[in-house]
Design a protein around this motif. Sequence first.
Motif, short mmCIF file in Angstrom:
data_model
loop_
_atom_site.label_atom_id
_atom_site.label_comp_id
_atom_site.label_asym_id
_atom_site.label_seq_id
_atom_site.Cartn_x
_atom_site.Cartn_y
_atom_site.Cartn_z
N LYS A 17 4.31 -0.51 4.58
CA LYS A 17 5.74 -0.70 4.38
C LYS A 17 6.38 0.64 4.05
N LEU A 73 -6.82 -2.49 -1.37
CA LEU A 73 -5.89 -3.35 -2.08
C LEU A 73 -4.51 -2.74 -1.90
N VAL A 74 -3.63 -3.45 -1.22
CA VAL A 74 -2.32 -2.90 -0.89
C VAL A 74 -1.24 -3.55 -1.74
N CYS A 75 -0.50 -2.74 -2.49
CA CYS A 75 0.57 -3.29 -3.33
C CYS A 75 1.81 -3.55 -2.50
N ILE A 76 2.29 -4.80 -2.52
CA ILE A 76 3.45 -5.16 -1.71
C ILE A 76 4.74 -4.66 -2.31
N GLU A 100 -5.25 1.07 -3.00
CA GLU A 100 -6.43 1.39 -3.78
C GLU A 100 -7.67 1.06 -2.97
N THR A 118 -11.23 -4.50 9.34
CA THR A 118 -10.36 -4.09 8.25
C THR A 118 -10.02 -5.31 7.42
N LEU A 119 -10.41 -5.30 6.18
CA LEU A 119 -10.01 -6.39 5.29
C LEU A 119 -9.07 -5.81 4.25
N GLU A 120 -7.83 -6.20 4.33
CA GLU A 120 -6.87 -5.70 3.35
C GLU A 120 -6.39 -6.85 2.50
N ILE A 121 -6.36 -6.61 1.20
CA ILE A 121 -5.88 -7.62 0.28
C ILE A 121 -4.53 -7.17 -0.22
N GLU A 122 -3.51 -8.01 0.02
CA GLU A 122 -2.16 -7.66 -0.40
C GLU A 122 -1.83 -8.37 -1.71
N GLY A 123 -1.04 -7.71 -2.52
CA GLY A 123 -0.65 -8.30 -3.78
C GLY A 123 0.06 -7.28 -4.64
N ARG A 124 0.01 -7.47 -5.95
CA ARG A 124 0.70 -6.53 -6.83
C ARG A 124 -0.32 -5.77 -7.66
N CYS A 125 -0.11 -4.47 -7.71
CA CYS A 125 -1.03 -3.64 -8.48
C CYS A 125 -0.70 -3.78 -9.97
N TYR A 173 2.56 -3.69 10.16
CA TYR A 173 2.65 -2.23 10.32
C TYR A 173 1.36 -1.64 10.83
N PHE A 220 -5.68 -6.67 -10.15
CA PHE A 220 -4.84 -6.80 -8.98
C PHE A 220 -4.57 -8.28 -8.76
N GLN A 221 -3.29 -8.57 -8.49
CA GLN A 221 -2.86 -9.95 -8.31
C GLN A 221 -2.69 -10.22 -6.81
N ALA A 222 -3.69 -10.82 -6.21
CA ALA A 222 -3.67 -10.98 -4.75
C ALA A 222 -2.73 -12.10 -4.33
N THR A 223 -1.93 -11.83 -3.29
CA THR A 223 -1.04 -12.86 -2.78
C THR A 223 -1.36 -13.21 -1.33
N ASP A 224 -2.03 -12.31 -0.64
CA ASP A 224 -2.29 -12.55 0.78
C ASP A 224 -3.44 -11.65 1.23
N THR A 284 -5.38 -9.80 4.98
CA THR A 284 -5.36 -9.51 6.40
C THR A 284 -6.76 -9.12 6.82
N GLU A 325 -8.60 -7.94 10.04
CA GLU A 325 -8.45 -7.56 11.44
C GLU A 325 -9.79 -7.09 11.98
#
Lengths: 146, 146
Positions: free
Chosen positions: A76, A95-98, A104, A135-142, B74, B129-133, B135, B137
């Motif tokens: 983003k 770990l991707v912070c939205i 991380e 690719t395993l990405e976990i999205e959420g809040r850091c 993205y 980390f607070q996971a919400t989603d 991905t 791939e």
Amino acid sequence: MATTNLDRQVGQRLASLDIRYTTGRSRVVSSLASLDGPMSAAELRDFIAPPVPLSSLYRTLAVLEESGVVTPHYGKSGVARYELAEWLKGHHHHLVCIDCGAIEDVSLSTSQESRVHDVINDIVALAEFQATDHTLEIEGRCKKCS
Amino acid sequence: MATTNLDRQVGQRLASLDIRYTTGRSRVVSSLASLDGPMSAAELRDFIAPPVPLSSLYRTLAVLEESGVVTPHYGKSGVARYELAEWLKGHHHHLVCIDCGAIEDVSLSTSQESRVHDVINDIVALAEFQATDHTLEIEGRCKKCS
DNA sequence: TTCCTTGCAAACGATTTGCATTGGA
DNA sequence: TCCAATGCAAATCGTTTGCAAGGAA
């Protein structure tokens, strides 16, 4: 110049492609090595001494990307973040912070990674698809943003 | 306006948020529905009749994103690609061809998806980390390119 | 009318490029 | 020496925004 082990690996790779491993390129590589996750060009610049113009930094990153030394990640907010390629850094996930976009690195244990592989093999078996990577990405809040 | 089933679902969602479901927004939604994978704003524009200015398209996409109707993606080259959100399209993952760039959607079975969740919970338990989603791939070569 | 939405053009931030200079093999 | 690498400034690309006109409630 090729003092560290990392420098030696990257230097060899570039030499085999007839690309010079200059001081500036070495500085970018060792900065990336000393950082936790993928960094944007601007973040990287503030980390490199002496100061490097952004344009040179982008050029360096382009060369390193083409030669397989760094890997870009696009998230983003339209900024690209770069990190050392997996053959230098080891396989890992993100770990991707939205909220703030920070990424991380996380390395999975052998059993975790093999569970991921099991699922992928299951999926690929059905689709006619020859998997080479994942690719395993976990999205959420850091921690900072939650 | 709300003729199709999809229009009805999206219209309700927007109405509940006090956001109008206009003709322009409907056109974007049905274009996204008729396309295979995530599309960039520019690709989408060429697909919509009558022609829409990019700025309006971006504004429409922003509204649809904020209201949870579309999800931005993205993946590569820094351009944002948009697709319908999972509650409209179903949760799925992507098979990304490293040769031709094609993205194929794959839906996991319940047991596969729960195995993915197990691994993710494992990982997140350690990190703050607070996971919400997530991905997942899978990169490789599609049938055509292998 | 009163907001919300749209179109146009200008602004913006990230990234790229032209060109002259510097530096390493 | 000679070509590749660098610094600077200007250009480019995707995306966003200000403002005035158009449309729906």
